[in-house]
Design an enzyme around this catalytic site. Structure first.
Site, PDB file in Angstrom:
ATOM      1  N   GLU A  13       0.836  -1.206   0.000  1.00 41.56           N
ATOM      2  CA  GLU A  13       0.000   0.000   0.000  1.00 41.56           C
ATOM      3  C   GLU A  13       0.873   1.259   0.000  1.00 41.56           C
ATOM      4  OE1 GLU A  13      -2.270   0.093   3.597  1.00 41.56           O
ATOM      5  OE2 GLU A  13      -3.551   1.764   2.979  1.00 41.56           O
ATOM      6  N   LYS A  32      -8.553   2.914  -1.707  1.00 42.57           N
ATOM      7  CA  LYS A  32      -9.140   2.287  -0.533  1.00 42.57           C
ATOM      8  C   LYS A  32     -10.529   2.859  -0.258  1.00 42.57           C
ATOM      9  CE  LYS A  32      -6.841   2.673   3.403  1.00 42.57           C
ATOM     10  NZ  LYS A  32      -5.741   2.297   4.324  1.00 42.57           N
ATOM     11  N   CYS A  61      -5.797  -2.977   1.610  1.00 44.57           N
ATOM     12  CA  CYS A  61      -5.618  -3.060   3.073  1.00 44.57           C
ATOM     13  C   CYS A  61      -6.918  -3.117   3.884  1.00 44.57           C
ATOM     14  CB  CYS A  61      -4.739  -1.898   3.531  1.00 44.57           C
ATOM     15  SG  CYS A  61      -4.048  -2.143   5.192  1.00 44.57           S
TER      16      CYS A  61
END
Lengths: 594, 594
Positions: free
Chosen positions: B44, B125, B161
């Site tokens: 990430e 995200k 994530c």
């Protein structure tokens, strides 16, 4: 039309002090009742204080807040104050099933309506701010209601703080649901020039909702934040009806004429599209007729506005006063160099808590000029401070006997010896150490870690050097006493401290201008770089000199880099490694009474 | 079935170092290509490092991140690496209209697919964590897509994530949208006992999505955080196929058989209910056939698990090593008291950067025992550290000649003289000062502000005293060298430092037990109070002695109170008053190259 007298309790709670805040709520409710008010509104989370930070993640604290609210409803009635309707903020709980990432216990930034011994309605903030000083996604889950209660035939809605600032949510539903008055508890911290932004917002929301709006703000210093009050009542056209003073507690009372609610308005809960992807449930309640005490009409009240130096100076004095009081100190101590930063800091402290509680230490070194001591003594005499002289040469020599230091290391040593002397005297006598650095110095790293930056509160850390001079001149022009001004019988600051060239006096002949750009240029550039986060290209496009931009960015970035390299000493983290609990403010709340 | 070789680049980026991270990405992509991989996945926000904190609010930084990603796509192709598909995290931008409270510029925690010189797909995200160390509502707006790309006939989805940790959102859509492999870039910090939680989660999500899952985690220390790697590939049944080591960089390569996508699968974007009140848009792309380089099959790889002391010790060593390197230091300095805390800290430092770069100072006072110096000398000889002796009596006397101090103030003075000596030597020679306090001491306030707490990094601040002893005994039992163990040729820690009774030696005959409960009782209680935030009633119900609970809560709360009274020295805040910008990590990114 229905006549309502509303009281806005612009008050100063202490974080965690449930008992003290409850006592204050009863006292101010009594004052409001005596003024003949139908309704009194307290700030956001008044019962717990704001911000409570990670304390809200402790189950026992949230339970104590909820219990305190319920006790309060009973106590108000027992003390003969059941008749007046009371809106008060507290910390509630949503009762959601736990899940990853949801704050433990699902706390709510809640507000309740208390009347005749009962909690009649509860609500909670819907929009959770998570920018600037706010971290509310960490602490709260969102509310989804708009309570509307009928008071002597008029409908009154309740919404909390940020719900006013954001589009959509409970406030957007008020016009449709229908209300004659919207009351809003707030804890909105002071920023320079924020007052007008806030009033414009309140006026706009009143017009959108089509009703009067009563905006109640917290006042007082709480750790790094300062709340300025500035509570206001506006009519449905947005025009101010009453406005409180800033930086002081005030019970603002206003008479308003509110349209009577239609008899056919729906009484049960009903769901509204909140225009932000959520649904808001309107919950209605009707109070038995409220008969306020007899009292003369509320006099018209639109507090005078403060000019800019008065506004900033009041904020600084309030910050010191409340930091000292809320942290249990009785006195402060600081080093006096004869320069303008320590002179202004001492003056703010003397205005805040009285000169007899301000201890100053003159700590000349071998590099100190003659005027450093004479200007400091002049300040002490003008203000009647408690002074002490501690030459540092012997101590510096003792260090230099053991280790060899040169250049900046030797300069830093002197600043650190002074910091240690102040901390030692603080330990021995219980004074709070104030640091004297201004924003221009701190931003550019012109300061010594564990030296002049050692202390508990930094009154002028947010004041650029050019403003330090401006405030000092302004303070010397003020006469007499006031909420934030002690009467020293004359100008408190030695003119020579204002006029002389700035120097750290850590080596022979040192001048600030040898290390830093001229302060007028520097402060303008810092404003754009630090406050507005402009990048190099933007700064140059905005008219700053390219070479100066490169130099100042380098100074600021290196200073921030060093502050990161040497963070605040170890913090306690729960979860072994990896997770960081912010330190809760436990200074007024204890798990045990032991 | 389609055969895919996937490479997980478990790597250590540096926050802000766009150039260095890009170079590392090219290097590791080359290694993956040489191993015959079709696809390589980086952690990430690899290109910017994680966490970037308030730097992400600076427009020029976000622009630099986006530009760096686009240059990278071109550069990979130019360097002959266009054939392998690359998934890499970076900071993107959503392009939303500004509004109150939305992070400036609406940044995205983004990931992209690079292939044959182009950026083929972008995502971001969706679930933004805002608990523990995460503050992402402050920094990012949420993504709303699930990219699925066809690679040699198999469909591969990308999610970031936290989207794995939360119910609903992009990951919940994978099963419906259909994919043979889900790749997930992560920056998931180390916590004790987190490894198994993470593996269980990955296995569960793989079963829910009905496909293989490749989980790539960052590794390395970054400021207060330590990332542990532990990257893993699991099959659709959740069983591990390959698993990387912890705390070290590793290219984990795995051969997986993935079902061929149906020919009739939809190719355009399509909207799915994400089961969290939002809609996720699936965006599809098809890559030209990827022909990997010839290479032998990936050997089976399931890294050995570490036992608990090895896990914790590795984390501590990695933390020091990366803090030193990423902050541009070449050496460290610390005070040696002969006690176990400074002995373990020195050992960790010597394991991290080599004993020749660890400088220790013995600073005996009039209250120091004889063994304080002899045990410290024993440690120096066992490890080959750089030592220096600086008695503090003369300096303490010089202070006491100027001001009178008693009791705790006099004890604190000694600790502060030592802290100043270390800081002065740090300033003069450029060493990083390490502090040596353990978690039990720090939590209970058994420490001096600006004294033993003065320093840049605190290696054992998260280690309770009982664990300090356990780790010390464990370290003495290890033989030879390893990634985290220097070969000292024998046990590095003097047994007497481990065995003797703990004392701060700040007054005659002082023992820790005079001020603190026994450490075994204390540490168990601190675990429940500090880590789990249990209240007094819960602690007693959990079996802790009521009197001890009251005493320890008081110690911890007063310590936290004092830390709040004396916060880290002034911070720079933008917006005059009221608003707090966190300091951005600018140590590897500069607005100017000046």
């Amino acid at each position: 039309m229905v006549h309502l007298r509303i009281a806005l309790a612009q008050t100063n709670p202490t974080v965690g002090d449930l008992t003290g805040n409850a006592a204050k709520l009863v006292e101010w409710t009594r004052r409001a009742a005596d003024r003949g008010a139908h309704l009194v509104v307290f700030p956001e989370m008044f019962l717990t204080g704001y911000p409570v930070e990670d304390l809200v993640l402790r189950t026992s604290f949230v339970e104590a807040s909820i219990a305190a609210l319920e006790e309060l409803a009973v106590r108000l009635a027992e003390e003969g104050l059941g008749e007046i309707a009371v809106v008060a903020g507290y910390v509630g709980r949503a009762g959601l099933a736990p899940r990853v990432g949801q704050p433990k216990g699902a706390p709510l930034d809640a507000a309740a309506l208390l009347h005749r011994g009962a909690v009649v309605a509860r609500t909670a903030k819907h929009h959770l701010p998570n920018y600037g000083v706010f971290d509310e996604y960490r602490y709260f889950v969102r509310g989804d209601r708009l309570p509307i209660f009928r008071l002597n035939g008029a409908d009154v809605a309740i919404a909390v703080c940020e719900d006013l600032w954001q589009e959509g949510g409970p406030v957007s539903v008020v016009a449709q649901a229908g209300a004659g008055l919207l009351v809003v508890p707030n804890a909105s911290p002071y920023e320079k020039d924020k007052g007008d932004v806030r009033l414009d917002l309140v006026a706009r929301r009143a017009r959108e909702a089509g009703c009067a709006l009563a905006y109640v703000n917290q006042v007082g210093g709480q750790d790094e934040l300062i709340f300025d009050g500035d509570s206001v009542v506006v009519g449905p056209d947005g025009a101010p009806v009453a406005r409180a003073a800033r930086f002081v507690e005030e019970l603002l009372v206003a008479d308003v004429e509110v349209p009577a609610a239609g008899q056919d308005a729906p009484q049960g809960p009903s769901a509204f599209d909140a225009h932000d992807g959520t649904t808001i449930t309107v919950e209605r309640a009707t109070l038995g007729e409220v008969r306020p005490r007899e009292a003369p009409p509320a006099p018209p009240r639109l507090a005078d506005r403060l000019d800019e130096p008065a506004e900033v100076y009041s904020a600084l004095v309030l910050g010191v006063r409340d930091y000292v009081a809320k942290n249990g100190f009785r006195s402060v101590i600081l080093g006096l160099s004869g320069g303008i930063d320590s002179a202004l800091t001492a003056t703010i402290a003397a205005d805040a808590i009285g000169p007899e509680r301000v201890h100053v230490v003159l700590m000349p070194s071998r590099h100190s000029s003659e005027h450093s001591v004479s200007d400091a003594r002049d300040l002490v005499e003008r203000q009647g401070l408690q002074d002490r002289l501690v030459p540092i040469e012997g101590i510096v020599n003792a260090f230099e006997k053991e280790i060899q230091l040169s250049g900046l290391s030797a300069e830093n040593l002197q600043a650190r010896v002074r910091g240690m002397l102040l901390m030692s005297l603080s330990n021995e006598h219980g004074h709070l150490v104030l640091t004297t650095g201004n924003k221009s110095e701190l931003a550019t790293g012109y300061s010594t870690l564990y030296g002049d930056s050692a202390g508990g509160y930094a009154p002028i850390k947010d004041v650029p050097k050019t403003t330090v001079w401006r405030l000092s001149r302004w303070r010397n022009e003020q006469r007499g006493a006031g909420d934030f001004l002690h009467d020293f019988g004359g100008p408190p600051i030695p003119p020579n401290s204002i006029e002389k060239e700035p120097s750290a006096e850590l080596r022979p002949g040192q001048r600030d201008i040898d290390s830093l750009p001229a302060y007028d240029l520097l402060d303008r550039l810092l404003d754009d770089y630090v406050e507005r986060d402009m990048g190099a290209a933007e700064l140059i496009a905005a008219g700053h000199d390219a070479e100066l931009v490169a130099r100042v960015i380098r100074l600021v970035d290196v200073a921030e880099y060093k502050r990161r390299q040497y963070p605040p000493g170890p913090k306690i983290t729960p979860k072994n490694f990896g997770r960081d609990r912010r330190l809760p403010i436990t200074n007024r709340w204890r798990e045990t009474t032991a």
